[in-house]
Design an enzyme around this catalytic site. Sequence first.
Site, PDB file in Angstrom:
ATOM      1  CB  SER A  45      -0.872  -0.080   1.341  1.00 58.72           C
ATOM      2  OG  SER A  45      -1.623   1.348   1.354  1.00 58.72           O
ATOM      3  CE1 TYR A  48      -3.572  -1.868   5.329  1.00 56.49           C
ATOM      4  CE2 TYR A  48      -3.111   0.291   4.624  1.00 56.49           C
ATOM      5  CZ  TYR A  48      -3.522  -0.746   4.228  1.00 56.49           C
ATOM      6  OH  TYR A  48      -3.910  -1.374   3.225  1.00 56.49           O
TER       7      TYR A  48
END
Length: 257
Positions: free
Chosen positions: A139, A152
Site C-alpha cells: 500500500s 497498517y
Amino acid sequence: MAPLAFITGASSGIGQALAARYAQAGWRLALVARRGAEMAEWARAQGLPPERWRVYAADVAEIDSIVAAGQACLAELGVPDVVIANAGISLGVDTSLREDLGVLARILAVNNVGLAATFQPFIAPMRQRGSGRLVGIASVAGIRGLPGHAAYCASKAGVIGYCESLRGELRGTGVRVVTIAPGYIDTPLTRQNRYGMPFLMRAEDFAASAMRVIEAGRSYRVIPWQMGVVAKILRALPDPVFDRLLVGRARKQRHTD
C-alpha cells in the site's frame, strides 16, 4: 492446461476483482478466504465451470491454516503460475491504550506473517520449476507513517521490505517477486475512511492494471500512477514539512468505532 492463480482474500474488494479478472482471461483459480461457502457461491454466480476453480477456506492469520491451503492446492491443482498474497486488514490504533496492542498484533499477523506463510509452500516448487510470480499487495500507506494508522503503515512497510528481500533471494531462479502498492481503491474497506481519498480508483480498473504489472514481472509498482507520483513526493519531504501537512487530518477508525 490453463494457467493457475492462487489468490488470498478473494471474497471481496481487490482480491475478488483480481479473481474476476483472471477468470475472464481463462485462468484456473485457487481462491482462498475464511468464508469458503460464500467464495464458492461467488464463483458459481460468475458462471465459472467447476473444473476452473477451487475454494480453500483458510485463516491467513493462522500459519498452519494458510500453509495447509497452499499444500492442498499443490496436491490437487499443481504449482500455480501466480500467487497473490492479497489478504489484509486495516484498523486505526492508539498504542497508548493497552487494548490496541492486540489489534496491532492481529494486523501484523495477517498482513505480514500471513503473507510470508502464503508464499512459503510455493517457493521451493516454483524455484525447482524455474518460473512463477509471487505477488505481495502492499500500500502507499507503507511509504510514510500516518497518525492513527501506525499498525497498517508498519505492516505495509513490512510487506515492501519483505518482498524486496525475497526478490533478492530468488534472483536468477526464474521466480519473480512483484510488489504492488495500491493507492485508494474503492472497496468495502476504504468506504469506511473518514478522510479524502485522492485519485480513488475502481477495483476493476486496479485489477486490470495489476494483471499487466504481474505479467510483465515488474519488481514494484504503485497503482494508480498518480499515487506513484505522490509517493515519490512524500518520500522526499523533510520530516518537519511532512508532519505539518498531517496536522488536523482525520484518523482511521479504531476497532471500537
